[in-house]
Enzyme design. Structure first.
Site, PDB file in Angstrom:
ATOM      1  CG  HIS A 234     -73.916 -14.476 -35.866  1.00  0.00           C
ATOM      2  ND1 HIS A 234     -73.025 -15.433 -36.315  1.00  0.00           N
ATOM      3  CD2 HIS A 234     -74.644 -15.081 -34.894  1.00  0.00           C
ATOM      4  CE1 HIS A 234     -73.216 -16.571 -35.664  1.00  0.00           C
ATOM      5  NE2 HIS A 234     -74.187 -16.382 -34.788  1.00  0.00           N
TER       6      HIS A 234
HETATM    7  O1  RIB Z   1     -76.997 -16.346 -38.750  1.00  0.00           O
HETATM    8  C1  RIB Z   1     -76.976 -15.211 -37.909  1.00  0.00           C
HETATM    9  C2  RIB Z   1     -77.962 -14.200 -38.378  1.00  0.00           C
HETATM   10  O2  RIB Z   1     -79.282 -14.702 -38.180  1.00  0.00           O
HETATM   11  C3  RIB Z   1     -77.921 -12.887 -37.557  1.00  0.00           C
HETATM   12  O3  RIB Z   1     -78.306 -11.817 -38.392  1.00  0.00           O
HETATM   13  C4  RIB Z   1     -78.958 -13.103 -36.491  1.00  0.00           C
HETATM   14  O4  RIB Z   1     -79.547 -11.872 -36.050  1.00  0.00           O
HETATM   15  C5  RIB Z   1     -79.976 -13.902 -37.249  1.00  0.00           C
HETATM   16  O5  RIB Z   1     -80.776 -12.984 -37.956  1.00  0.00           O
END
Ligand code: RIB
Ligand code: CA
Length: 305
Positions: A234
């Protein structure tokens, strides 16, 4: 080639660790400051994790500790995804590094004031620190080139049925940020759920360098995807957009953040068809060149020690 000056706000976090590696070793970027926020785990752990990563890479980038809780809500966490420490799986060596004495939003403002050019903010955790900066220093908007976030979703969520984790942890902060007039690029789940590191590359990671070995150890404990089917990177998407924007398809949209819904708080309402006839306030990433992303990740991780 002039490098892009960047401030990175983060809640490490295993995918944050990969994003920090890419930010530090991408030749196009100049990371001026790391700020931490409570998100995946509590603020003491995210701050400790950020310091451990900089010690691992022997980099003297300042770290400022940020908000320990959201603007108005109780903290949540994602220890189920990242482990209780937030970066389960690798034994980082002891060190004496300490964060700056001033809070994250003050440290960001200090950097903005000292810079002779507008800075790019990258936020890959809940937006609490960014909201605090905007509340305390409304004049900062003119000193920020743009804000690139990992967060939100035009479709389903990953923390509640409709809300993505970073937004859902602090919807009030996100609503403030999205209404601020900042130029915002949103890398939400629409692209990050497809930003996979595939099993073949994951298997090669430990042999690439010590960074690959460390990341592989962390990834073995990361629960967003799997080592056998591919892991969702992500936060790396926010760094990828900065360095390789051509990998993404963006659409300007009006985006609002729901803060009152009993079941929908934290939802990013992304008006893709412009049904509300409101001016676009966010560039939303809707498509990703996955093969191009994977090639870039391999390239930038190979630049690390
Ligand atoms: O939804 C994904 C996000 O949430 C990313 O930033 C992961 O590190 C969590 O913080
Ligand atoms: Ca994160």
């Amino acid at each position: 080639m002039s490098r892009i000056p960047v401030i990175l706000d983060t809640d490490p976090g295993i995918d944050d660790a990969a994003a920090i590696a890419a930010a530090l070793f991408a030749p196009q970027l100049d990371v001026r400051l790391l700020t931490t926020v409570a998100g995946n785990v509590g603020i003491e752990k995210t701050t400790r994790n950020a310091l451990q990563l900089l010690h691992f890479w022997n980099r003297d980038i300042p770290v400022a500790r940020g908000a320990a809780s959201p603007l108005v809500r109780a903290p949540g966490d994602a220890a189920s995804v990242h482990g209780e420490s937030g970066m389960e799986g690798y034994a980082f060596v002891e060190h004496q590094r300490q964060p700056l004495a001033l809070p994250a939003f003050e440290a960001i403002y200090q950097q903005l004031q000292a810079s002779d050019e507008p800075l790019t903010l990258v936020a890959i955790g809940p937006l609490t620190n960014i909201a605090l900066l905007l509340i305390q220093y409304p004049d900062c908007v003119a000193k920020i080139k743009r804000l690139v976030i990992m967060g939100g979703s035009a479709g389903r969520g990953n923390y509640t049925p409709n809300a993505e984790f970073n937004i859902a942890i602090d919807p009030e902060a996100a609503a403030k940020v999205f209404a601020s007039g900042l130029e915002i690029v949103m890398c939400g789940l629409d692209v990050t759920n497809h930003a996979l590191l595939d099993p073949l590359y994951l298997a090669q990671l430990p042999e690439i360098n010590r960074t690959g070995k460390m990341l592989h150890a962390l990834f073995s404990h990361y629960r967003s995807g799997s080592m056998s089917r591919g892991l969702k990177m992500h936060d790396l998407c926010a760094i990828a957009w900065l360095v390789k924007p051509e990998l993404f398809t963006l659409q300007p949209c009006f985006v609002a953040v729901e803060t009152h819904g009993e079941y929908t708080a934290g939802t990013t309402v992304v008006d893709i068809e412009n049904r509300l006839k409101r001016p676009a306030n966010v560039q939303v990433a809707l498509q990703l060149d996955v093969a191009g992303f994977q090639a870039w990740v391999a390239q930038v991780i190979a630049l690390a020690p």
